[in-house]
Design a protein around this motif. Structure first.
Motif, mmCIF file in Angstrom:
data_model
loop_
_atom_site.group_PDB
_atom_site.id
_atom_site.type_symbol
_atom_site.label_atom_id
_atom_site.label_comp_id
_atom_site.label_asym_id
_atom_site.label_seq_id
_atom_site.Cartn_x
_atom_site.Cartn_y
_atom_site.Cartn_z
ATOM 1 N N THR A 145 51.876 -55.202 4.307
ATOM 2 C CA THR A 145 50.666 -54.444 4.024
ATOM 3 C C THR A 145 50.352 -54.530 2.539
ATOM 4 O OG1 THR A 145 51.070 -52.915 5.847
ATOM 5 C CG2 THR A 145 49.651 -52.126 4.076
ATOM 6 N N ILE A 146 49.067 -54.702 2.222
ATOM 7 C CA ILE A 146 48.674 -54.707 0.819
ATOM 8 C C ILE A 146 47.838 -53.466 0.531
ATOM 9 C CG2 ILE A 146 48.761 -57.227 0.720
ATOM 10 C CD1 ILE A 146 45.717 -57.250 0.604
ATOM 11 N N TYR A 147 47.866 -53.027 -0.735
ATOM 12 C CA TYR A 147 47.171 -51.822 -1.184
ATOM 13 C C TYR A 147 46.249 -52.198 -2.340
ATOM 14 C CZ TYR A 147 50.838 -49.531 1.506
ATOM 15 O OH TYR A 147 51.688 -49.145 2.511
ATOM 16 N N PHE A 148 45.053 -51.617 -2.349
ATOM 17 C CA PHE A 148 44.072 -51.988 -3.371
ATOM 18 C C PHE A 148 42.961 -50.944 -3.423
ATOM 19 C CE2 PHE A 148 42.694 -53.659 0.658
ATOM 20 C CZ PHE A 148 41.325 -53.363 0.687
ATOM 21 N N ALA A 194 40.133 -43.750 -10.829
ATOM 22 C CA ALA A 194 41.132 -43.735 -11.898
ATOM 23 C C ALA A 194 42.300 -42.821 -11.537
ATOM 24 C CB ALA A 194 40.481 -43.270 -13.197
ATOM 25 N N ASP A 195 43.406 -43.003 -12.243
ATOM 26 C CA ASP A 195 44.549 -42.113 -12.093
ATOM 27 C C ASP A 195 44.247 -40.738 -12.685
ATOM 28 O OD1 ASP A 195 46.071 -44.062 -10.892
ATOM 29 O OD2 ASP A 195 47.299 -44.505 -12.653
ATOM 30 N N SER A 196 45.024 -39.762 -12.258
ATOM 31 C CA SER A 196 45.010 -38.445 -12.878
ATOM 32 C C SER A 196 46.098 -38.386 -13.940
ATOM 33 C CB SER A 196 45.248 -37.359 -11.829
ATOM 34 O OG SER A 196 44.178 -37.315 -10.905
ATOM 35 N N GLU A 197 45.890 -37.513 -14.934
ATOM 36 C CA GLU A 197 46.902 -37.343 -15.962
ATOM 37 C C GLU A 197 48.217 -36.891 -15.335
ATOM 38 O OE1 GLU A 197 44.876 -34.639 -18.634
ATOM 39 O OE2 GLU A 197 44.540 -36.290 -20.030
ATOM 40 N N GLY A 198 49.339 -37.301 -15.930
ATOM 41 C CA GLY A 198 50.647 -36.939 -15.397
ATOM 42 C C GLY A 198 51.531 -38.162 -15.286
ATOM 43 N N GLU A 199 52.344 -38.193 -14.250
ATOM 44 C CA GLU A 199 53.271 -39.298 -14.057
ATOM 45 C C GLU A 199 52.649 -40.368 -13.156
ATOM 46 O OE1 GLU A 199 56.289 -39.750 -15.453
ATOM 47 O OE2 GLU A 199 55.805 -37.963 -16.644
ATOM 48 N N PRO A 200 52.910 -41.653 -13.441
ATOM 49 C CA PRO A 200 52.397 -42.721 -12.569
ATOM 50 C C PRO A 200 52.938 -42.582 -11.152
ATOM 51 C CG PRO A 200 53.213 -43.617 -14.649
ATOM 52 C CD PRO A 200 53.654 -42.185 -14.595
ATOM 53 N N GLU A 212 50.519 -44.393 -3.119
ATOM 54 C CA GLU A 212 50.260 -42.955 -3.257
ATOM 55 C C GLU A 212 49.071 -42.663 -4.167
ATOM 56 O OE1 GLU A 212 53.798 -40.870 -4.422
ATOM 57 O OE2 GLU A 212 55.062 -41.929 -2.957
ATOM 58 N N LYS A 213 48.424 -43.710 -4.701
ATOM 59 C CA LYS A 213 47.283 -43.495 -5.585
ATOM 60 C C LYS A 213 46.117 -42.898 -4.806
ATOM 61 C CE LYS A 213 46.088 -46.879 -8.325
ATOM 62 N NZ LYS A 213 45.857 -46.179 -9.608
ATOM 63 N N GLU A 214 45.351 -42.070 -5.477
ATOM 64 C CA GLU A 214 44.209 -41.427 -4.836
ATOM 65 C C GLU A 214 43.214 -42.468 -4.324
ATOM 66 O OE1 GLU A 214 40.620 -38.236 -5.860
ATOM 67 O OE2 GLU A 214 42.187 -38.631 -7.337
ATOM 68 N N ALA A 215 42.789 -42.282 -3.063
ATOM 69 C CA ALA A 215 41.747 -43.104 -2.436
ATOM 70 C C ALA A 215 42.144 -44.571 -2.287
ATOM 71 C CB ALA A 215 40.428 -42.982 -3.184
ATOM 72 N N ILE A 216 43.439 -44.869 -2.326
ATOM 73 C CA ILE A 216 43.876 -46.253 -2.193
ATOM 74 C C ILE A 216 43.568 -46.762 -0.789
ATOM 75 C CG2 ILE A 216 46.243 -45.890 -1.362
ATOM 76 C CD1 ILE A 216 45.228 -48.239 -4.230
ATOM 77 N N GLN A 217 43.253 -48.040 -0.680
ATOM 78 C CA GLN A 217 43.006 -48.691 0.609
ATOM 79 C C GLN A 217 44.251 -49.469 1.009
ATOM 80 O OE1 GLN A 217 39.797 -48.018 1.977
ATOM 81 N NE2 GLN A 217 39.948 -46.677 0.180
#
Length: 290
Positions: free
Chosen positions: A134-137, A257-263, A268-273
């Motif tokens: 599976t790929i994520y983007f 974009a990422d949110s501030e904090g830890e990578p 697990e990134k927001e709205a990732i496909q």
């Protein structure tokens, strides 16, 4: 340079980034795309992949490894191959390579498909998973539309009309371009009109994550000529201009974009496909001039 043309529109696309460079409306004689003045903002309509916005530390975390990635990804700097071209339709392709694997370790084909019909331009993003996993983007658009439309008009005579009358709430960005977790109400007129001003974007883009509207329209108070962007496949919408510049970007996004904090790991990134092995992902938006 590739040109698409019919009785209503003449559209040009360059191989670098498979980027639109012109949307010319014939009957009005209006060039609707910002012409990339390098002293202001040197892009026309970049295509965003495999990320939208900035990643913390300019890195992607994938399977425990970090990969350097620039804001909005690498495709806007990549040269695409034109794999199909007719008078009204063109397909541009970018395939994974040694260069892309330095930033994004998956095997893929990313296609951008342009098609005109009457006064409407359809842009389709297609991702093909050629990997064994599976790929994520993320993927998104960043077209900049010239405002005002006509000489002698003022930027402040224009507004963006949302399809639905709804409260607008933007998600705030830090100086580094990351979400802070704060939101702010955006004032409108009549519930669905956002007046354009040269200071509207002083605090960066307006980012909407929960819009009911699936279409926005750039309009003037002085005449009926308009440009609409319809983005039914894209849950997030960015609206931005460089403060003081004579354009406005309408940006449908599948990612952000990422949110501030830890990578976070990419999955697990927001709205990732995510796209399973052997599958194809399509998402389209349209630009219509009236």
């Amino acid at each position: 340079m590739t040109t698409l043309e019919n009785d209503d529109l003449r559209v040009t696309i360059r191989p670098k980034g498979a980027e639109l460079t012109s949307i010319f409306h014939k009957s009005s004689g209006i060039e609707h795309l910002w012409q990339a003045d390098p002293t202001v903002w040197g892009w026309h309509a970049p295509n965003l992949f495999p990320v939208v916005g900035g990643c913390l530390n300019n890195q992607l975390l994938i399977d425990g490894k970090t990969y350097p990635i620039e804001r909005h990804g690498f495709t806007r700097q990549s040269t695409f191959e034109t794999t199909e071209s007719t008078q009204t339709h063109a397909i541009f392709s970018l395939r994974s390579s040694e260069a892309t694997r330095e930033h994004f370790p998956y095997e893929f084909e990313f296609q951008i498909i342009y098609e005109i019909e009457g006064p409407k331009l359809t842009v389709t993003y297609r991702v093909v998973n050629e990997d064994e996993q599976t790929i994520y983007f993320s993927v998104g658009a960043h077209p900049a539309f010239a405002v005002p439309f006509k000489a002698g008009e003022a930027y402040e005579e224009y507004f963006i009309e949302f399809e639905e009358a709804e409260p607008l709430e933007t998600h705030m960005l830090s100086s580094g371009g990351y979400f802070t977790g704060e939101t702010k109400a955006v004032p409108t007129v009549d519930g669905n009109r956002l007046p354009l001003t040269k200071h509207l974007f002083d605090a960066d883009a307006l980012v909407f994550k929960n819009l009911a509207s699936r279409r926005v329209t750039i309009q003037s108070e002085k005449h009926d000529h308009s440009l609409s962007v319809e983005y039914s496949a894209f849950p997030y919408l960015g609206i931005w201009a460089k403060p003081g510049a004579s354009f406005v970007c309408i940006e449908p996004w599948l990612g952000c974009a990422d949110s501030e904090g830890e990578p976070k790991p990419i999955q697990e990134k927001e709205a990732i496909q995510q796209l399973a092995v052997g599958k194809v992902f399509d998402a389209a938006f349209t630009i219509t001039i009236r």
